[in-house]
Scaffold this motif. Structure first.
Motif, PDB file in Angstrom:
ATOM      1  N   UNK A 198      21.440  58.829 -56.748  1.00 15.18           N
ATOM      2  CA  UNK A 198      20.838  57.216 -55.950  1.00 15.18           C
ATOM      3  C   UNK A 198      19.072  57.303 -55.174  1.00 15.18           C
ATOM      4  N   UNK A 199      19.210  58.819 -54.935  1.00 16.76           N
ATOM      5  CA  UNK A 199      18.179  59.154 -54.399  1.00 16.76           C
ATOM      6  C   UNK A 199      16.731  59.408 -55.112  1.00 16.76           C
ATOM      7  N   UNK A 200      17.241  59.978 -56.348  1.00 15.12           N
ATOM      8  CA  UNK A 200      16.079  59.565 -57.606  1.00 15.12           C
ATOM      9  C   UNK A 200      14.961  58.365 -58.376  1.00 15.12           C
ATOM     10  N   UNK A 201      14.183  57.575 -57.601  1.00 15.27           N
ATOM     11  CA  UNK A 201      13.193  56.526 -57.447  1.00 15.27           C
ATOM     12  C   UNK A 201      13.824  55.917 -58.409  1.00 15.27           C
ATOM     13  N   UNK A 202      13.842  56.187 -59.817  1.00 15.98           N
ATOM     14  CA  UNK A 202      13.814  55.640 -61.297  1.00 15.98           C
ATOM     15  C   UNK A 202      15.079  55.923 -61.393  1.00 15.98           C
ATOM     16  N   UNK A 203      16.096  55.854 -61.060  1.00 18.59           N
ATOM     17  CA  UNK A 203      17.676  55.731 -60.994  1.00 18.59           C
ATOM     18  C   UNK A 203      17.713  54.757 -59.863  1.00 18.59           C
ATOM     19  N   UNK A 204      17.662  54.418 -58.481  1.00 18.23           N
ATOM     20  CA  UNK A 204      17.572  54.233 -57.770  1.00 18.23           C
ATOM     21  C   UNK A 204      16.913  52.913 -57.922  1.00 18.23           C
ATOM     22  N   UNK A 205      16.148  52.201 -58.388  1.00 20.01           N
ATOM     23  CA  UNK A 205      15.138  51.552 -59.305  1.00 20.01           C
ATOM     24  C   UNK A 205      15.927  50.520 -60.184  1.00 20.01           C
ATOM     25  N   UNK A 206      16.429  51.011 -60.948  1.00 17.14           N
ATOM     26  CA  UNK A 206      16.985  50.474 -61.912  1.00 17.14           C
ATOM     27  C   UNK A 206      18.474  50.256 -61.063  1.00 17.14           C
ATOM     28  N   UNK A 207      18.888  51.152 -60.417  1.00 16.12           N
ATOM     29  CA  UNK A 207      20.733  50.067 -59.680  1.00 16.12           C
ATOM     30  C   UNK A 207      20.226  49.595 -58.960  1.00 16.12           C
ATOM     31  N   UNK A 208      19.291  49.206 -57.967  1.00 13.14           N
ATOM     32  CA  UNK A 208      19.066  48.240 -57.516  1.00 13.14           C
ATOM     33  C   UNK A 208      18.721  46.800 -57.775  1.00 13.14           C
ATOM     34  N   UNK A 209      17.944  46.666 -59.376  1.00 12.34           N
ATOM     35  CA  UNK A 209      17.672  45.584 -59.922  1.00 12.34           C
ATOM     36  C   UNK A 209      18.957  45.061 -59.980  1.00 12.34           C
ATOM     37  N   UNK A 210      20.256  45.423 -60.302  1.00 15.37           N
ATOM     38  CA  UNK A 210      21.187  45.191 -60.996  1.00 15.37           C
ATOM     39  C   UNK A 210      22.072  44.714 -60.053  1.00 15.37           C
ATOM     40  N   UNK A 211      21.985  44.521 -58.304  1.00 14.26           N
ATOM     41  CA  UNK A 211      23.286  44.458 -57.393  1.00 14.26           C
ATOM     42  C   UNK A 211      22.822  43.545 -56.537  1.00 14.26           C
ATOM     43  N   UNK A 215      23.863  64.238 -45.936  1.00  8.53           N
ATOM     44  CA  UNK A 215      22.508  63.248 -45.273  1.00  8.53           C
ATOM     45  C   UNK A 215      21.282  64.133 -46.148  1.00  8.53           C
ATOM     46  N   UNK A 216      20.357  63.051 -46.111  1.00  6.22           N
ATOM     47  CA  UNK A 216      18.495  63.599 -46.497  1.00  6.22           C
ATOM     48  C   UNK A 216      18.135  62.657 -45.780  1.00  6.22           C
ATOM     49  N   UNK A 217      16.260  63.071 -45.858  1.00  7.03           N
ATOM     50  CA  UNK A 217      16.028  62.264 -45.498  1.00  7.03           C
ATOM     51  C   UNK A 217      14.404  61.926 -46.417  1.00  7.03           C
ATOM     52  N   UNK A 218      13.992  61.577 -47.801  1.00  7.43           N
ATOM     53  CA  UNK A 218      13.272  61.465 -48.400  1.00  7.43           C
ATOM     54  C   UNK A 218      12.151  61.128 -48.906  1.00  7.43           C
ATOM     55  N   UNK A 219      11.512  60.292 -47.941  1.00  8.71           N
ATOM     56  CA  UNK A 219      10.556  59.737 -47.260  1.00  8.71           C
ATOM     57  C   UNK A 219       9.630  58.934 -46.384  1.00  8.71           C
ATOM     58  N   UNK A 220       8.312  59.475 -45.873  1.00  7.79           N
ATOM     59  CA  UNK A 220       8.065  59.247 -44.913  1.00  7.79           C
ATOM     60  C   UNK A 220       8.101  57.904 -44.363  1.00  7.79           C
ATOM     61  N   UNK A 221       8.710  57.623 -42.696  1.00  6.71           N
ATOM     62  CA  UNK A 221       8.992  55.833 -42.448  1.00  6.71           C
ATOM     63  C   UNK A 221       7.695  55.734 -41.174  1.00  6.71           C
ATOM     64  N   UNK A 222       7.086  54.833 -41.513  1.00  3.80           N
ATOM     65  CA  UNK A 222       5.575  54.872 -40.958  1.00  3.80           C
ATOM     66  C   UNK A 222       5.962  53.350 -39.609  1.00  3.80           C
ATOM     67  N   UNK A 249      14.134  56.203 -48.713  1.00  2.00           N
ATOM     68  CA  UNK A 249      14.179  56.925 -47.418  1.00  2.00           C
ATOM     69  C   UNK A 249      14.435  58.012 -46.551  1.00  2.00           C
ATOM     70  N   UNK A 250      16.545  57.181 -46.967  1.00  2.00           N
ATOM     71  CA  UNK A 250      17.627  58.582 -46.249  1.00  2.00           C
ATOM     72  C   UNK A 250      18.586  58.298 -47.551  1.00  2.00           C
ATOM     73  N   UNK A 251      19.804  59.263 -47.725  1.00  2.00           N
ATOM     74  CA  UNK A 251      20.507  59.361 -48.204  1.00  2.00           C
ATOM     75  C   UNK A 251      21.713  59.525 -47.915  1.00  2.00           C
ATOM     76  N   UNK A 252      23.113  59.329 -47.650  1.00  2.00           N
ATOM     77  CA  UNK A 252      23.854  59.991 -47.261  1.00  2.00           C
ATOM     78  C   UNK A 252      25.678  59.553 -47.766  1.00  2.00           C
ATOM     79  N   UNK A 253      26.557  60.309 -47.573  1.00  5.96           N
ATOM     80  CA  UNK A 253      27.891  59.514 -47.285  1.00  5.96           C
ATOM     81  C   UNK A 253      28.373  59.491 -46.334  1.00  5.96           C
ATOM     82  N   UNK A 254      29.165  59.030 -46.054  1.00  2.00           N
ATOM     83  CA  UNK A 254      29.629  57.931 -44.687  1.00  2.00           C
ATOM     84  C   UNK A 254      31.447  57.844 -45.312  1.00  2.00           C
ATOM     85  N   UNK A 255      32.708  58.189 -43.998  1.00  2.00           N
ATOM     86  CA  UNK A 255      33.751  58.072 -43.944  1.00  2.00           C
ATOM     87  C   UNK A 255      33.608  57.489 -42.430  1.00  2.00           C
ATOM     88  N   UNK A 256      34.524  55.795 -43.282  1.00  2.00           N
ATOM     89  CA  UNK A 256      34.595  55.493 -42.031  1.00  2.00           C
ATOM     90  C   UNK A 256      35.906  54.482 -41.657  1.00  2.00           C
TER      91      UNK A 256
END
Length: 372
Positions: A7-20, A305-312, A352-359
Protein backbone atom coordinates in the motif's frame (compact mmCIF):
# COMPACT_ATOMS: atom_id res chain seq x y z
CA UNK A 1 -6.68 -14.82 -0.37
CA UNK A 2 -4.49 -12.09 -1.84
CA UNK A 3 -2.59 -11.21 1.33
CA UNK A 4 0.44 -9.22 0.29
CA UNK A 5 0.14 -5.98 -1.58
CA UNK A 6 2.23 -2.89 -1.00
CA UNK A 7 0.00 0.00 0.00
CA UNK A 8 2.97 2.34 0.19
CA UNK A 9 3.51 1.98 -3.57
CA UNK A 10 1.87 5.00 -5.20
CA UNK A 11 0.15 3.15 -8.04
CA UNK A 12 -1.09 0.32 -5.86
CA UNK A 13 -2.35 2.70 -3.20
CA UNK A 14 -4.26 4.91 -5.64
CA UNK A 15 -5.91 1.85 -7.15
CA UNK A 16 -6.92 0.70 -3.67
CA UNK A 17 -8.14 4.16 -2.73
CA UNK A 18 -10.32 4.41 -5.82
CA UNK A 19 -12.20 1.28 -4.79
CA UNK A 20 -12.39 1.74 -1.04
CA UNK A 21 -15.61 2.92 0.54
CA UNK A 22 -15.41 5.98 2.79
CA UNK A 23 -16.62 5.46 6.35
CA UNK A 24 -18.89 8.46 6.88
CA UNK A 25 -18.90 10.73 9.93
CA UNK A 26 -21.84 12.63 11.32
CA UNK A 27 -25.59 12.32 10.84
CA UNK A 28 -27.89 13.16 7.95
CA UNK A 29 -31.24 14.93 8.21
CA UNK A 30 -33.11 11.61 8.23
CA UNK A 31 -31.26 10.54 11.39
CA UNK A 32 -33.02 13.17 13.53
CA UNK A 33 -36.54 12.94 14.95
CA UNK A 34 -38.30 15.34 17.31
CA UNK A 35 -37.75 14.24 20.90
CA UNK A 36 -34.50 12.39 20.24
CA UNK A 37 -31.98 12.90 23.05
CA UNK A 38 -28.24 12.69 22.49
CA UNK A 39 -25.51 12.46 25.10
CA UNK A 40 -22.38 13.69 23.38
CA UNK A 41 -19.49 11.38 24.18
CA UNK A 42 -16.70 13.99 24.25
CA UNK A 43 -16.46 16.22 27.27
CA UNK A 44 -13.65 18.34 28.60
CA UNK A 45 -12.34 19.93 31.76
CA UNK A 46 -12.43 23.72 31.71
CA UNK A 47 -8.82 24.87 32.18
CA UNK A 48 -7.19 28.21 32.86
CA UNK A 49 -4.77 27.76 29.98
CA UNK A 50 -7.56 27.20 27.46
CA UNK A 51 -9.72 30.00 28.86
CA UNK A 52 -6.89 32.52 28.77
CA UNK A 53 -5.75 31.38 25.32
CA UNK A 54 -9.27 31.83 24.00
CA UNK A 55 -9.69 35.23 25.64
CA UNK A 56 -6.24 36.42 24.64
CA UNK A 57 -6.51 35.39 21.00
CA UNK A 58 -9.91 37.09 20.73
CA UNK A 59 -8.81 40.25 22.58
CA UNK A 60 -11.18 39.62 25.49
CA UNK A 61 -9.02 41.23 28.17
CA UNK A 62 -11.56 41.74 30.95
CA UNK A 63 -9.36 41.42 34.08
CA UNK A 64 -12.04 39.47 35.98
CA UNK A 65 -11.13 36.48 33.82
CA UNK A 66 -7.40 36.89 34.37
CA UNK A 67 -6.70 38.22 37.88
CA UNK A 68 -7.97 36.89 41.23
CA UNK A 69 -8.33 40.39 42.73
CA UNK A 70 -10.44 41.59 39.80
CA UNK A 71 -12.52 38.41 39.92
CA UNK A 72 -13.13 38.90 43.64
CA UNK A 73 -14.18 42.50 43.10
CA UNK A 74 -16.85 41.22 40.68
CA UNK A 75 -18.24 38.74 43.21
CA UNK A 76 -16.47 35.60 41.96
CA UNK A 77 -14.78 33.25 44.42
CA UNK A 78 -11.88 32.84 41.99
CA UNK A 79 -11.04 33.51 38.34
CA UNK A 80 -13.83 31.79 36.38
CA UNK A 81 -13.92 30.37 32.88
CA UNK A 82 -14.45 33.09 30.29
CA UNK A 83 -18.08 32.89 29.10
CA UNK A 84 -17.08 32.81 25.41
CA UNK A 85 -14.75 29.89 26.11
CA UNK A 86 -17.52 28.13 28.05
CA UNK A 87 -19.91 28.64 25.12
CA UNK A 88 -17.36 27.18 22.69
CA UNK A 89 -16.63 24.30 25.06
CA UNK A 90 -20.33 23.38 25.09
CA UNK A 91 -20.72 23.75 21.31
CA UNK A 92 -17.58 21.85 20.30
CA UNK A 93 -18.52 18.36 21.56
CA UNK A 94 -21.85 18.50 19.70
CA UNK A 95 -20.40 18.92 16.22
CA UNK A 96 -19.70 15.26 15.44
CA UNK A 97 -23.25 14.20 16.30
CA UNK A 98 -25.19 17.20 15.04
CA UNK A 99 -23.51 19.17 12.26
CA UNK A 100 -20.39 17.40 11.02
CA UNK A 101 -22.06 16.60 7.69
CA UNK A 102 -22.02 20.30 6.90
CA UNK A 103 -24.81 22.68 5.98
CA UNK A 104 -25.53 26.27 6.88
CA UNK A 105 -25.53 27.34 10.52
CA UNK A 106 -28.83 29.24 10.57
CA UNK A 107 -28.60 30.65 14.05
CA UNK A 108 -28.50 30.18 17.78
CA UNK A 109 -30.98 31.63 20.26
CA UNK A 110 -32.06 31.49 23.90
CA UNK A 111 -28.46 31.13 25.06
CA UNK A 112 -28.56 31.33 28.83
CA UNK A 113 -25.92 31.06 31.54
CA UNK A 114 -27.45 29.09 34.39
CA UNK A 115 -24.38 29.58 36.58
CA UNK A 116 -22.32 32.76 36.57
CA UNK A 117 -18.66 32.38 37.28
CA UNK A 118 -18.21 28.70 36.33
CA UNK A 119 -15.03 27.56 38.11
CA UNK A 120 -11.98 26.49 36.14
CA UNK A 121 -11.45 22.78 36.66
CA UNK A 122 -15.14 22.00 36.12
CA UNK A 123 -15.72 18.71 34.29
CA UNK A 124 -18.14 19.39 31.46
CA UNK A 125 -20.63 17.04 29.79
CA UNK A 126 -23.02 18.01 27.00
CA UNK A 127 -26.41 16.73 25.86
CA UNK A 128 -28.88 17.78 23.16
CA UNK A 129 -32.54 17.23 22.32
CA UNK A 130 -34.09 17.51 18.86
CA UNK A 131 -36.76 20.23 19.04
CA UNK A 132 -37.86 20.46 15.42
CA UNK A 133 -37.20 19.10 11.93
CA UNK A 134 -38.43 20.54 8.65
CA UNK A 135 -37.80 20.12 4.95
CA UNK A 136 -36.32 22.98 2.96
CA UNK A 137 -38.30 24.22 -0.04
CA UNK A 138 -35.41 26.34 -1.30
CA UNK A 139 -32.71 23.67 -0.92
CA UNK A 140 -34.12 20.17 -1.51
CA UNK A 141 -30.75 18.58 -0.74
CA UNK A 142 -31.07 19.76 2.87
CA UNK A 143 -33.41 19.60 5.81
CA UNK A 144 -33.57 21.96 8.79
CA UNK A 145 -33.00 20.75 12.35
CA UNK A 146 -33.25 22.64 15.65
CA UNK A 147 -31.70 21.30 18.85
CA UNK A 148 -31.60 22.44 22.45
CA UNK A 149 -28.11 21.85 23.84
CA UNK A 150 -27.14 21.95 27.52
CA UNK A 151 -23.73 21.85 29.12
CA UNK A 152 -23.78 20.40 32.64
CA UNK A 153 -21.34 19.99 35.50
CA UNK A 154 -20.50 16.29 35.23
CA UNK A 155 -19.91 15.99 38.98
CA UNK A 156 -23.16 17.61 40.17
CA UNK A 157 -25.46 17.40 37.15
CA UNK A 158 -26.20 21.12 37.43
CA UNK A 159 -26.87 22.90 34.11
CA UNK A 160 -24.28 25.55 33.28
CA UNK A 161 -25.30 26.85 29.88
CA UNK A 162 -27.98 26.08 27.31
CA UNK A 163 -29.04 27.33 23.89
CA UNK A 164 -31.12 26.46 20.83
CA UNK A 165 -29.30 26.00 17.53
CA UNK A 166 -30.66 25.55 14.00
CA UNK A 167 -28.72 24.13 11.06
CA UNK A 168 -29.39 23.01 7.55
CA UNK A 169 -28.35 19.35 7.39
CA UNK A 170 -27.68 17.37 4.18
CA UNK A 171 -30.28 14.75 3.32
CA UNK A 172 -29.15 11.20 2.73
CA UNK A 173 -31.51 10.76 -0.22
CA UNK A 174 -32.53 14.16 -1.58
CA UNK A 175 -35.79 14.31 -3.57
CA UNK A 176 -33.81 15.25 -6.69
CA UNK A 177 -31.97 11.93 -6.51
CA UNK A 178 -32.91 8.34 -5.83
CA UNK A 179 -29.85 8.04 -3.62
CA UNK A 180 -28.45 5.29 -5.76
CA UNK A 181 -25.70 7.10 -7.59
CA UNK A 182 -23.12 7.01 -4.80
CA UNK A 183 -24.13 3.49 -3.82
CA UNK A 184 -23.65 2.35 -7.39
CA UNK A 185 -20.27 4.04 -7.47
CA UNK A 186 -19.22 2.29 -4.28
CA UNK A 187 -20.50 -1.02 -5.64
CA UNK A 188 -18.51 -0.51 -8.80
CA UNK A 189 -15.43 0.24 -6.74
CA UNK A 190 -15.96 -2.75 -4.50
CA UNK A 191 -16.58 -5.20 -7.30
CA UNK A 192 -14.12 -3.77 -9.80
CA UNK A 193 -11.26 -5.92 -10.99
CA UNK A 194 -7.85 -4.88 -9.75
CA UNK A 195 -4.87 -4.71 -12.03
CA UNK A 196 -3.11 -8.08 -11.75
CA UNK A 197 0.34 -6.51 -11.55
CA UNK A 198 -0.66 -4.54 -8.41
CA UNK A 199 -1.67 -7.60 -6.42
CA UNK A 200 -4.90 -6.07 -5.08
CA UNK A 201 -7.84 -8.36 -4.28
CA UNK A 202 -11.05 -8.17 -6.28
CA UNK A 203 -13.22 -6.86 -3.44
CA UNK A 204 -12.90 -4.53 -0.48
CA UNK A 205 -15.15 -5.35 2.50
CA UNK A 206 -16.17 -2.64 4.97
CA UNK A 207 -17.02 -3.45 8.62
CA UNK A 208 -20.60 -2.71 9.67
CA UNK A 209 -19.54 -0.98 12.90
CA UNK A 210 -16.76 0.00 15.26
CA UNK A 211 -16.61 -2.95 17.68
CA UNK A 212 -14.41 -6.03 17.74
CA UNK A 213 -17.22 -8.25 16.48
CA UNK A 214 -17.66 -6.04 13.39
CA UNK A 215 -14.03 -6.43 12.39
CA UNK A 216 -14.08 -10.18 13.04
CA UNK A 217 -17.24 -10.66 10.97
CA UNK A 218 -15.82 -8.63 8.08
CA UNK A 219 -12.65 -10.74 8.05
CA UNK A 220 -14.72 -13.93 8.08
CA UNK A 221 -16.68 -12.65 5.09
CA UNK A 222 -13.42 -12.37 3.15
CA UNK A 223 -13.20 -16.17 3.15
CA UNK A 224 -16.84 -17.22 3.41
CA UNK A 225 -18.39 -14.89 0.85
CA UNK A 226 -15.51 -13.90 -1.42
CA UNK A 227 -13.37 -17.01 -1.48
CA UNK A 228 -10.38 -15.15 -0.13
CA UNK A 229 -10.21 -12.71 -3.06
CA UNK A 230 -10.99 -9.76 -0.79
CA UNK A 231 -9.61 -7.55 1.96
CA UNK A 232 -11.18 -5.54 4.76
CA UNK A 233 -10.18 -2.01 3.81
CA UNK A 234 -11.74 1.45 3.80
CA UNK A 235 -10.92 5.14 3.96
CA UNK A 236 -11.83 7.59 6.72
CA UNK A 237 -13.80 10.70 5.89
CA UNK A 238 -11.99 13.34 7.91
CA UNK A 239 -8.93 15.29 6.82
CA UNK A 240 -6.74 17.75 8.71
CA UNK A 241 -4.88 20.55 6.94
CA UNK A 242 -1.48 21.28 8.43
CA UNK A 243 -1.23 24.77 9.90
CA UNK A 244 1.04 26.72 12.23
CA UNK A 245 -0.28 24.87 15.27
CA UNK A 246 0.33 21.37 13.92
CA UNK A 247 3.60 22.17 12.16
CA UNK A 248 5.30 24.33 14.79
CA UNK A 249 3.36 24.66 18.04
CA UNK A 250 2.73 20.97 18.72
CA UNK A 251 6.40 19.99 18.32
CA UNK A 252 7.40 22.77 20.72
CA UNK A 253 4.91 21.43 23.27
CA UNK A 254 6.89 18.17 23.20
CA UNK A 255 10.23 20.03 23.41
CA UNK A 256 11.03 19.14 19.79
CA UNK A 257 13.18 22.05 18.61
CA UNK A 258 14.28 20.58 15.26
CA UNK A 259 14.81 23.40 12.78
CA UNK A 260 12.70 21.73 10.10
CA UNK A 261 9.59 22.60 12.10
CA UNK A 262 10.51 26.19 13.04
CA UNK A 263 13.15 27.77 10.82
CA UNK A 264 11.53 28.72 7.50
CA UNK A 265 14.67 30.55 6.36
CA UNK A 266 16.81 27.43 6.60
CA UNK A 267 14.12 25.15 5.18
CA UNK A 268 13.63 27.34 2.10
CA UNK A 269 16.82 25.82 0.69
CA UNK A 270 15.98 22.26 1.78
CA UNK A 271 14.51 19.51 -0.43
CA UNK A 272 11.03 20.24 0.97
CA UNK A 273 11.34 23.97 0.28
CA UNK A 274 9.27 24.70 3.37
CA UNK A 275 8.74 23.78 6.99
CA UNK A 276 7.73 20.15 7.44
CA UNK A 277 5.35 18.60 9.93
CA UNK A 278 6.80 16.54 12.77
CA UNK A 279 6.38 12.91 11.73
CA UNK A 280 4.61 12.01 14.95
CA UNK A 281 2.08 14.79 14.35
CA UNK A 282 1.33 13.41 10.89
CA UNK A 283 1.10 9.91 12.32
CA UNK A 284 -1.09 10.98 15.23
CA UNK A 285 -3.41 12.92 12.92
CA UNK A 286 -3.97 9.86 10.73
CA UNK A 287 -4.46 7.62 13.75
CA UNK A 288 -6.99 10.08 15.14
CA UNK A 289 -8.99 9.76 11.92
CA UNK A 290 -8.85 5.96 12.22
CA UNK A 291 -9.73 5.81 15.91
CA UNK A 292 -12.84 7.88 15.27
CA UNK A 293 -14.22 4.78 13.51
CA UNK A 294 -13.17 2.32 16.25
CA UNK A 295 -14.29 1.52 19.78
CA UNK A 296 -10.72 1.46 21.08
CA UNK A 297 -10.05 -0.08 24.49
CA UNK A 298 -6.26 0.04 24.67
CA UNK A 299 -3.29 0.47 22.37
CA UNK A 300 -0.94 -2.54 22.22
CA UNK A 301 1.84 -1.55 19.82
CA UNK A 302 3.06 -0.45 16.39
CA UNK A 303 5.35 -2.07 13.81
CA UNK A 304 6.83 -1.34 10.39
CA UNK A 305 6.24 2.40 10.59
CA UNK A 306 7.62 4.41 7.68
CA UNK A 307 7.41 8.00 6.48
CA UNK A 308 7.23 8.30 2.71
CA UNK A 309 6.99 11.99 1.80
CA UNK A 310 7.21 15.48 3.24
CA UNK A 311 4.11 17.04 4.80
CA UNK A 312 4.26 20.83 4.67
CA UNK A 313 1.93 23.67 5.75
CA UNK A 314 -1.25 23.58 3.68
CA UNK A 315 -1.09 19.83 3.04
CA UNK A 316 -4.10 17.84 4.21
CA UNK A 317 -3.66 14.50 5.96
CA UNK A 318 -6.20 11.72 5.44
CA UNK A 319 -6.18 8.05 6.47
CA UNK A 320 -6.80 4.66 4.84
CA UNK A 321 -7.11 1.47 6.90
CA UNK A 322 -6.76 -2.22 6.15
CA UNK A 323 -7.79 -4.74 8.83
CA UNK A 324 -5.30 -7.61 8.82
CA UNK A 325 -6.39 -9.78 11.76
CA UNK A 326 -8.89 -10.03 14.60
CA UNK A 327 -8.48 -12.53 17.41
CA UNK A 328 -10.03 -13.25 20.77
CA UNK A 329 -6.92 -14.88 22.23
CA UNK A 330 -7.26 -13.26 25.66
CA UNK A 331 -10.81 -14.51 26.10
CA UNK A 332 -11.73 -11.23 27.75
CA UNK A 333 -15.40 -10.25 27.59
CA UNK A 334 -14.47 -6.57 27.25
CA UNK A 335 -12.30 -6.60 24.13
CA UNK A 336 -10.63 -8.51 21.33
CA UNK A 337 -7.33 -7.80 19.59
CA UNK A 338 -7.26 -6.30 16.09
CA UNK A 339 -4.27 -5.69 13.83
CA UNK A 340 -4.57 -2.75 11.45
CA UNK A 341 -2.45 -1.39 8.62
CA UNK A 342 -2.81 2.40 8.41
CA UNK A 343 -1.71 4.64 5.53
CA UNK A 344 -1.72 8.41 5.93
CA UNK A 345 -2.05 10.19 2.59
CA UNK A 346 -2.25 13.75 1.33
CA UNK A 347 -4.58 15.72 -0.93
CA UNK A 348 -2.79 14.27 -3.98
CA UNK A 349 -3.48 10.69 -2.74
CA UNK A 350 0.23 10.21 -2.08
CA UNK A 351 1.15 8.01 0.94
CA UNK A 352 3.07 9.99 3.56
CA UNK A 353 3.10 7.44 6.43
CA UNK A 354 2.34 3.76 6.85
CA UNK A 355 2.52 1.30 9.73
CA UNK A 356 0.85 -1.65 11.38
CA UNK A 357 -0.92 -1.16 14.67
CA UNK A 358 -2.24 -3.63 17.21
CA UNK A 359 -5.04 -2.48 19.48
CA UNK A 360 -7.60 -3.95 21.80
CA UNK A 361 -11.04 -3.05 20.51
CA UNK A 362 -14.10 -3.09 22.73
CA UNK A 363 -16.67 -5.79 22.28
CA UNK A 364 -20.19 -4.59 21.73
CA UNK A 365 -21.40 -5.85 25.09
CA UNK A 366 -18.65 -3.87 26.84
CA UNK A 367 -18.94 -0.68 24.81
CA UNK A 368 -19.92 1.42 27.80
CA UNK A 369 -17.25 0.07 30.15
CA UNK A 370 -14.30 2.18 31.25
CA UNK A 371 -10.71 0.85 31.24
CA UNK A 372 -9.38 -0.13 34.65
Amino acid sequence: MTDEFDLSDDETFRAALDRAATRPKGNCFEDFAVGDELDHAPGLTLTRHASETWAGQTLNHDPAYWRPDAAESRGFDDVPAHPDYLTAAVMGPTVEDLSEKGGYFLGRTNLRFHEHGVPLGTNLRVRSEVLDTATSSSRPDYGIVTWETTGVDADTGDPLLSYERTNMIPRRNPPASDGGEQEAKNDDQAEGESSPDLGLPGTFVEPDGEHYEDFAVALAAVEDEHGGDAAVAYRHERGRTMDAVTVSQLPLMTLNTAKQHHDANVMADSPSGDLVAYGDVTRSTALGHARSDEATWREVGFDDERFHAFVTPGDTVYCFTRVRDARDDDGDDRYGTVEFEHVAFDQDDEPVYSGTRTARIRKRTASQQTPN
